[in-house]
Each structure stands twice: as structure tokens, then as C-alpha cells.
Write an enzyme that holds these catalytic residues in place. Structure first.
Site, PDB file in Angstrom:
ATOM      1  CD  GLU A 168      -2.996  -0.938   2.322  1.00 38.97           C
ATOM      2  OE1 GLU A 168      -3.011   0.106   2.989  1.00 38.97           O
ATOM      3  OE2 GLU A 168      -3.850  -1.825   2.439  1.00 38.97           O
ATOM      4  CD  GLU A 384      -3.307  -5.693   4.389  1.00 42.65           C
ATOM      5  OE1 GLU A 384      -4.123  -4.839   4.810  1.00 42.65           O
ATOM      6  OE2 GLU A 384      -2.078  -5.538   4.416  1.00 42.65           O
TER       7      GLU A 384
HETATM    8  C1  FCB Z   1      -4.246  -1.791   5.694  1.00 41.38           C
HETATM    9  C2  FCB Z   1      -2.852  -2.098   6.162  1.00 41.38           C
HETATM   10  C3  FCB Z   1      -2.788  -3.131   7.261  1.00 41.38           C
HETATM   11  C4  FCB Z   1      -3.910  -2.969   8.258  1.00 41.38           C
HETATM   12  C5  FCB Z   1      -5.245  -2.840   7.554  1.00 41.38           C
HETATM   13  C6  FCB Z   1      -6.425  -2.717   8.484  1.00 41.38           C
HETATM   14  O1  FCB Z   1      -4.293  -0.524   5.126  1.00 41.38           O
HETATM   15  O2  FCB Z   1      -2.055  -2.569   5.101  1.00 41.38           O
HETATM   16  O3  FCB Z   1      -1.523  -3.045   7.850  1.00 41.38           O
HETATM   17  O4  FCB Z   1      -3.663  -1.937   9.105  1.00 41.38           O
HETATM   18  O5  FCB Z   1      -5.225  -1.757   6.684  1.00 41.38           O
END
Ligand code: FCB
Length: 484
Positions: A168, A384
Site C-alpha cells: 500500500e 488483505e
Molecule cells: C491496511 C494495512 C494493514 C492494516 C489494515 C487494516 O491498510 O495494510 O496493515 O492496518 O489496513
């Protein structure tokens, strides 16, 4: 909801879970590790909710073998983790053998448990010593990153073959250098864009370096490495699709949030409309000859992190807007350089404890769109997806997190639909394996499918973890019966 096992999941689809070094390891000053920007930031007054720090986190550094056994018990096929630059090369100076040793043991434990190690080199934790030299706003940091990547590869490349450069970059550049909410807490739109370009460059140079290093492995008969990056992408929906002001606002968010990353990486160019939107903030001043070609080094996969889509308006804030800025005392500003006026009106959808709207169809749309727009799109992995809710421990000792369970299953459903519509998605990693240090929110927001009692460090699998494990088992059984 459809029976999730009926989607056409590829036979080698990866079901995993993710964490990040700064959020779980703790041992922040043990065995030679020195400050990352998050350790330093957490010491600043009013930076983190409740004055929390990543110093101990969930003590994964010491509990790692048991945590790997927990992953095995859940039936995870892969574990996505990150290495800490500040542990591997404290102060970005010499290599720290004890730091490397931790990751080497982790990889061995994973392989021993039949779990694929999925390694991320940068999940937001720059050595503080490099921040003091300008951090990501300084072009030299990109070169330092490539050297660090090489050190990690030298130590683990014989056993790890899935490599992610950055997690990210939007957050580590714009939320860290422009909005002030994340470490290093800078409030400078120009620095945010400089950081963006330098992280892109670091990514591209590291991809090429890792490929060169991996060539020997391939010559010796091993499978080539899979090298990629993880982006947090959104679907930017105009609040009123018939209102040109909202349509323009959604275009701007799409440019800043999606295409500022996708286009240089996959097409070797920044989008023309984006360059126009941010013209006053000097992005182009940082682009040197050869940079864009380096940035567009071919990748083998694209990691997609997705928590929510975004309903976007160009009109001033109404009463009910969706934001998720940590309620800390430090000054903050919009991360959306040049488009600060944009607002995010609520659609009256259910929200998680982060105040993020729950709308799984946004993920389906995003995955289908990517394949339609980028002809050279590599295979996708959801690296994620997950949700924070205010869990309670029931009298029976369990955590009956029905909302998180529903969230995760509904998003897996959206991934299944996208695959059925032709999206090339090859894996899903739930965020997160464990409750952990949620950046500026400290320990206030719990994302784990496993609860951690922060007093005792006891782990308890939540209902969402049990449901995820059961799903993995059913999908595998289904694929097995289909192919035998
Ligand atoms: C993302 C991050 C991760 C975590 C989630 C909830 O943006 O990559 O580390 O904090 O959000």
C-alpha cells in the site's frame, strides 16, 4: 448467499492470512533492532490513540513457533508477513544477523508446517535513521531499499519464492507524508508525491535486482520467483452519477487512489489527468530519465488490499460522512493532494468499527474492472481483506464475532463472483491472523480472526477464524472430489 464452494476456485487457489512486522512482532529494541519511523512516531505526544506503541505488540517475535502451529490448525495455505528493515539493517547500517535469523526461523517453521511463505519487504516501517535523511521524500532512499531487499533475498531466497516489494504505497506516501496521520507524520503535499515517486522507483529497481539474483536459482532448475506489489485499490463511485461535480470528484479519487499506482507500474506512465490535478505539487520534478521504464519492470502478480469502496462527492460535507481518521491530537490534513475538497457521503450502509461502509460488491467491481482496463494485468491476489469490530469475550470463553464472519464470507463471495465473471484471482488472505497494533488507532481496533488478550498474550480463535478454516476445508474437499 451462494454456497461458496460452488464458485470455480482454481485448484491451486491460495487461502491465507496476513500480518505485518510492526503490527505483531514487538521486540522493538531487542537483538539489535533499532527504531523504525513507527517506534519514533509512537513516542510523539498525541500520535497514537491511548499513547499505545508497537514495543511489545502481540509478541510474535517470541511466540512465532506457536503462532505458526495456530496457522496450521486453521488450515492456512500461506502466511503473508513482512520483514522489518529496522531489524534486518538497524539504522540502515550493517546487516544484523540476529534480525535475519528471526525471519529465517519463521520461514523454516512455515515450510515445516506446509505453509507457503509470502514475504513483503516494506510494510511501512522505514528505519528512523533514514527518515532523518529525508525519508521517502529523498530519492536516495529508493537505492537504500534495493540494498536492503538484496540482503533479505540473500538470506531467504533459497526458501522463499513469493516476494512483494511494497504494501500500500498510497498509505506510506500520502498518509505518512501528507496527511500527518501515519508515521512519519509529515503534513506536506509535495513530500507525499515525492515519496510516491520514490517508492515506485524503489519497487521497480528492486524487482529487477531480485530477478537478477534469482536467475542463478532458475539456472539450477528451481521455479522462477514470483515478484509483485500490493496496492490498496478502491472503486470510486460518484454519489450522484447524474451530477458532473460528483463524477469529477470520483474521477479525481480514482486517479489518486488507483491509477497513480497502476499506470506507472503497468503502463510506464502517470495518468495525464492526474498530472493535471497535482500540477502545483511538483510530482514531475522528481521524474528522471529512465525512471518510468524502471518502474514498469514486469511483475508476476498484483496484490490487492480492499476493505471498502468509496462513495464520492464534490459537494461540501453533509452531516453524515464516512471518514476513518484516528481521533488523535496531532494536526492532520487531507491525503488527497490537489483534491482536498472531495467528500465521502454516507450511503447508510452498515459500517465496521473503523467506520468503513460494508459493500462487498465494490470488490467484485474492482476485480472485474482491472482485467478490463489493463491488458498486461498479472494474476491477482487479495492480499488483505477483513474488518474491525468491537469484540467481546463470551462467558463460554469464545468470541462470537458474527459481523466479522459475515463480512469475510460476503467478500469471499464477491471474489468468487468476480472469478466467475472472468477475473484472474488466485488467492485470498484475510486481514488479520491476530488482533494487533492498528497504526494510529493503537490496540483499539481488532481485526484478528484470532483474539489476543493484550495482558496475557493468550490467543483464542474467534468464530470468524473457525468459519474461515471450515470454508477452506470444504473448498479443498470439493476441488478434490471434482478432480478425482
Ligand atoms: C491496511 C494495512 C494493514 C492494516 C489494515 C487494516 O491498510 O495494510 O496493515 O492496518 O489496513
Amino acid at each position: 448467499m451462494t454456497d461458496l464452494t460452488t464458485y470455480p476456485w482454481p485448484a491451486d487457489f491460495i487461502w491465507g492470512s496476513a500480518t505485518a512486522a510492526a503490527q505483531v512482532e514487538g521486540a522493538a529494541h531487542l537483538d539489535g533492532r533499532e527504531d523504525s519511523i513507527w517506534d519514533h512516531f509512537a513516542q510523539q505526544q498525541g500520535a497514537i490513540t491511548g499513547g499505545d506503541t508497537p514495543e511489545v505488540a502481540v509478541d510474535h517475535y517470541h511466540r512465532m513457533p506457536a503462532d505458526v502451529q495456530l496457522m496450521k490448525q486453521l488450515g492456512l495455505g500461506s502466511y503473508r508477513f513482512s520483514t522489518s528493515w529496522a531489524r534486518v539493517k538497524p539504522g540502515d547500517r550493517a546487516v544484523n544477523p540476529r534480525g535475519i535469523d528471526f525471519y529465517s526461523r519463521l520461514v523454516d517453521e512455515l515450510l515445516g508446517a506446509g505453509i507457503l511463505p509470502w514475504l513483503t519487504l516494506y510494510h511501512w516501517d522505514l528505519p528512523q535513521a533514514l527518515e532523518e535523511k529525508g525519508g521517502w521524500a529523498n530519492r536516495d532512499t529508493a537505492l537504500r531499499f534495493v540494498d536492503y531487499a538484496e540482503v533479505v533475498y540473500d538470506a531467504l531466497g533459497d526458501r522463499v519464492d513469493h516476494w512483494t516489494t511494497f504494501n500500500e504505497p498510497l498509505c506510506s506516501a500520502l498518509i505518512g507524508y501528507t496527511s500527518g496521520e501515519h508515521a512519519p507524520g509529515r503534513l506536506d503535499p509535495r513530500a507525499g508525491l515525492a515519496a510516491t515517486h520514490h517508492q515506485h522507483l524503489a519497487h521497480g529497481l528492486a524487482v529487477s535486482r531480485l530477478r537478477q539474483l534469482g536467475a542463478a536459482k532458475v539456472r539450477a532448475g528451481a521455479q522462477p520467483d514470483r515478484i509483485g506489489i500490493t496496492l490498496n485499490l478502491t472503486t470510486a463511485i460518484p454519489n450522484d452519477p447524474a451530477d458532473p461535480v460528483d463524477v469529477e470528484a470520483a474521477r479525481r479519487i480514482d486517479a489518486l487512489w488507483n491509477r497513480m499506482y497502476l499506470d506507472p507500474l503497468l503502463r510506464g506512465a502517470y495518468p495525464v489527468d492526474l498530472l493535471q490535478d497535482v500540477r502545483e505539487y511538483g510530482l514531475e520534478d522528481h521524474i528522471q530519465p529512465g525512471d518510468l521504464a524502471a518502474i514498469a519492470a514486469p511483475i508476476d502478480f498484483l496484490g490487492v488490499n480492499h476493505y471498502h469502496d468509496d462513495n464520492v462527492s464534490g459537494h461540501p460535507e453533509t452531516v453524515d460522512v464516512v471518514t476513518s481518521v484516528a481521533p488523535t491530537a496531532r494536526e492532520k490534513r487531507s491525503p488527497f493532494v490537489g483534491s482536498e475538497y472531495v467528500t465521502f457521503p454516507s450511503r447508510q450502509l452498515p459500517r465496521t468499527a473503523m467506520d468503513w461502509e460494508v459493500h462487498p460488491d465494490g470488490l467484485r467491481r474492482l476485480l472485474v474492472r482491472l482485467g478490463g482496463e489493463y491488458s498486461n494485468l498479472p494474476p491477482l491476489y487479495i492480499t488483505e481483506n477483513g474488518a474491525a469490530y468491537d469484540d467481546v469475550v463470551a462467558p463460554d470463553g469464545g468470541v462470537h464475532d458474527a459481523e466479522r464472519t459475515a463480512y469475510v464470507l460476503a467478500h469471499i463471495d464477491a471474489v468468487g463472483q468476480a472469478i466467475a465473471e472472468g477475473a484472474d484471482v488466485r488467492g485470498y488472505f484475510v486481514w488479520s491472523l491476530l488482533d494487533n497494533f492498528e497504526w494510529a488507532w493503537g490496540y483499539d481496533k481488532r481485526f484478528g480472526i484470532v483474539r489476543v488478550d493484550y495482558q496475557t498474550q493468550k490467543r483464542t480463535v474467534k468464530d470468524s477464524g473457525l468459519a474461515y478454516a471450515a470454508l477452506i476445508e470444504r473448498v479443498r474437499a470439493n476441488i478434490y472430489t471434482e478432480t478425482h
